[in-house]
Design a protein around this motif. Sequence first.
Motif, PDB file in Angstrom:
ATOM      1  N   LEU A 184     -30.112 -15.999 -27.031  1.00 26.65           N
ATOM      2  CA  LEU A 184     -30.719 -17.245 -26.558  1.00 26.65           C
ATOM      3  C   LEU A 184     -30.546 -17.431 -25.057  1.00 26.65           C
ATOM      4  N   ARG A 185     -29.341 -17.228 -24.574  1.00 25.96           N
ATOM      5  CA  ARG A 185     -29.062 -17.511 -23.154  1.00 25.96           C
ATOM      6  C   ARG A 185     -29.909 -16.632 -22.234  1.00 25.96           C
ATOM      7  N   ALA A 186     -29.933 -15.333 -22.517  1.00 25.71           N
ATOM      8  CA  ALA A 186     -30.714 -14.418 -21.679  1.00 25.71           C
ATOM      9  C   ALA A 186     -32.203 -14.753 -21.769  1.00 25.71           C
ATOM     10  N   GLY A 187     -32.656 -15.127 -22.963  1.00 29.54           N
ATOM     11  CA  GLY A 187     -34.058 -15.493 -23.133  1.00 29.54           C
ATOM     12  C   GLY A 187     -34.444 -16.700 -22.304  1.00 29.54           C
ATOM     13  N   LYS A 188     -33.542 -17.672 -22.232  1.00 30.14           N
ATOM     14  CA  LYS A 188     -33.819 -18.864 -21.423  1.00 30.14           C
ATOM     15  C   LYS A 188     -33.887 -18.507 -19.939  1.00 30.14           C
ATOM     16  N   VAL A 189     -33.029 -17.586 -19.525  1.00 28.99           N
ATOM     17  CA  VAL A 189     -33.055 -17.135 -18.121  1.00 28.99           C
ATOM     18  C   VAL A 189     -34.398 -16.478 -17.809  1.00 28.99           C
ATOM     19  N   VAL A 190     -34.847 -15.611 -18.705  1.00 24.04           N
ATOM     20  CA  VAL A 190     -36.123 -14.923 -18.500  1.00 24.04           C
ATOM     21  C   VAL A 190     -37.277 -15.924 -18.506  1.00 24.04           C
ATOM     22  N   HIS A 191     -37.206 -16.900 -19.407  1.00 26.37           N
ATOM     23  CA  HIS A 191     -38.239 -17.932 -19.451  1.00 26.37           C
ATOM     24  C   HIS A 191     -38.294 -18.677 -18.116  1.00 26.37           C
ATOM     25  N   LEU A 198     -41.204  -8.979 -17.171  1.00 29.66           N
ATOM     26  CA  LEU A 198     -40.750 -10.169 -17.890  1.00 29.66           C
ATOM     27  C   LEU A 198     -41.263 -10.184 -19.329  1.00 29.66           C
ATOM     28  N   ASP A 199     -42.490  -9.748 -19.525  1.00 28.17           N
ATOM     29  CA  ASP A 199     -43.043  -9.678 -20.881  1.00 28.17           C
ATOM     30  C   ASP A 199     -42.208  -8.744 -21.749  1.00 28.17           C
ATOM     31  N   CYS A 200     -41.828  -7.595 -21.190  1.00 27.35           N
ATOM     32  CA  CYS A 200     -41.012  -6.631 -21.913  1.00 27.35           C
ATOM     33  C   CYS A 200     -39.639  -7.214 -22.249  1.00 27.35           C
ATOM     34  N   VAL A 201     -39.021  -7.871 -21.281  1.00 23.53           N
ATOM     35  CA  VAL A 201     -37.664  -8.385 -21.477  1.00 23.53           C
ATOM     36  C   VAL A 201     -37.649  -9.572 -22.439  1.00 23.53           C
ATOM     37  N   VAL A 202     -38.694 -10.391 -22.430  1.00 21.98           N
ATOM     38  CA  VAL A 202     -38.783 -11.487 -23.415  1.00 21.98           C
ATOM     39  C   VAL A 202     -38.760 -10.922 -24.830  1.00 21.98           C
ATOM     40  N   ARG A 203     -39.502  -9.842 -25.054  1.00 19.35           N
ATOM     41  CA  ARG A 203     -39.530  -9.221 -26.383  1.00 19.35           C
ATOM     42  C   ARG A 203     -38.168  -8.638 -26.743  1.00 19.35           C
ATOM     43  N   VAL A 204     -37.481  -8.083 -25.747  1.00 15.73           N
ATOM     44  CA  VAL A 204     -36.130  -7.552 -25.980  1.00 15.73           C
ATOM     45  C   VAL A 204     -35.185  -8.677 -26.408  1.00 15.73           C
ATOM     46  N   CYS A 205     -35.264  -9.801 -25.719  1.00 14.17           N
ATOM     47  CA  CYS A 205     -34.400 -10.937 -26.046  1.00 14.17           C
ATOM     48  C   CYS A 205     -34.656 -11.432 -27.467  1.00 14.17           C
ATOM     49  N   ALA A 206     -35.923 -11.441 -27.868  1.00 16.09           N
ATOM     50  CA  ALA A 206     -36.263 -11.873 -29.233  1.00 16.09           C
ATOM     51  C   ALA A 206     -35.690 -10.907 -30.264  1.00 16.09           C
ATOM     52  N   ARG A 207     -35.794  -9.619 -29.991  1.00 13.29           N
ATOM     53  CA  ARG A 207     -35.285  -8.612 -30.935  1.00 13.29           C
ATOM     54  C   ARG A 207     -33.772  -8.670 -31.050  1.00 13.29           C
ATOM     55  N   LEU A 208     -33.111  -8.948 -29.925  1.00 10.87           N
ATOM     56  CA  LEU A 208     -31.640  -9.021 -29.934  1.00 10.87           C
ATOM     57  C   LEU A 208     -31.134 -10.391 -30.384  1.00 10.87           C
TER      58      LEU A 208
END
Length: 205
Positions: free
Chosen positions: A171-178, A158-168
């Motif tokens: 918003l929607r995917a980031g909220k899902v990961v959150h 999850l830590d890795c994917v949160v950073r990916v969402c920020a780089r890309l």
Amino acid sequence: RYPEALTLVSFMHRSCVALNEVSFSAVLSACARSGSFLLGKQVHSLLLKSGYERFGLVGSALLYFCVHCCGIREAEVVFEELRDGNQVLWSLMLAGYVKQDMMDDAMDMFEKMPVRDVVAWTTLISGYAKREDGCERALDLFGCMRRSSEVLPNEFTLDCVVRVCARLGVLRAGKVVHGLCIKGGFDFDNSIVVHILSFIVIVKP
């Protein structure tokens, strides 16, 4: 304290005390972590004479040494020889490919793995995430991981994917990961909190 450990093993060998699977595993790991190539090759020669290389712990330590000190091609030879019945070797070889940024080989290894645990998924996702052009692929793999239902993501995934969402900037995917962080109880993990805050700052609704 790798130098002291390696000195003790040398003394042990000179004293004609035979190494067993535990000592072989320990010294190969120490050689890998300290970059002691020559000593590691000497231990490898002793290992081949002893017949302990097919013990799971020893085989894993040998492959770990080869990946870090001998090069990926020698590691492949060891992997092909010892892989049957040792699931750990698959994960180590996958990590070796990712470490060398050989992502096509890593993906091929991942697809052939008899069992894909959360470590394997996270290793592959993080490998793509480190590439300039790999973030979308990393996010796609995370989606595949969730749909496969093979494993649940852990805090490192999850830590890795949160950073990916920020780089890309997605918003929607980031909220899902959150939401997954909160559901998994990882929302108080220091690293995840930092990257979620960064995501919120970077990706504004």
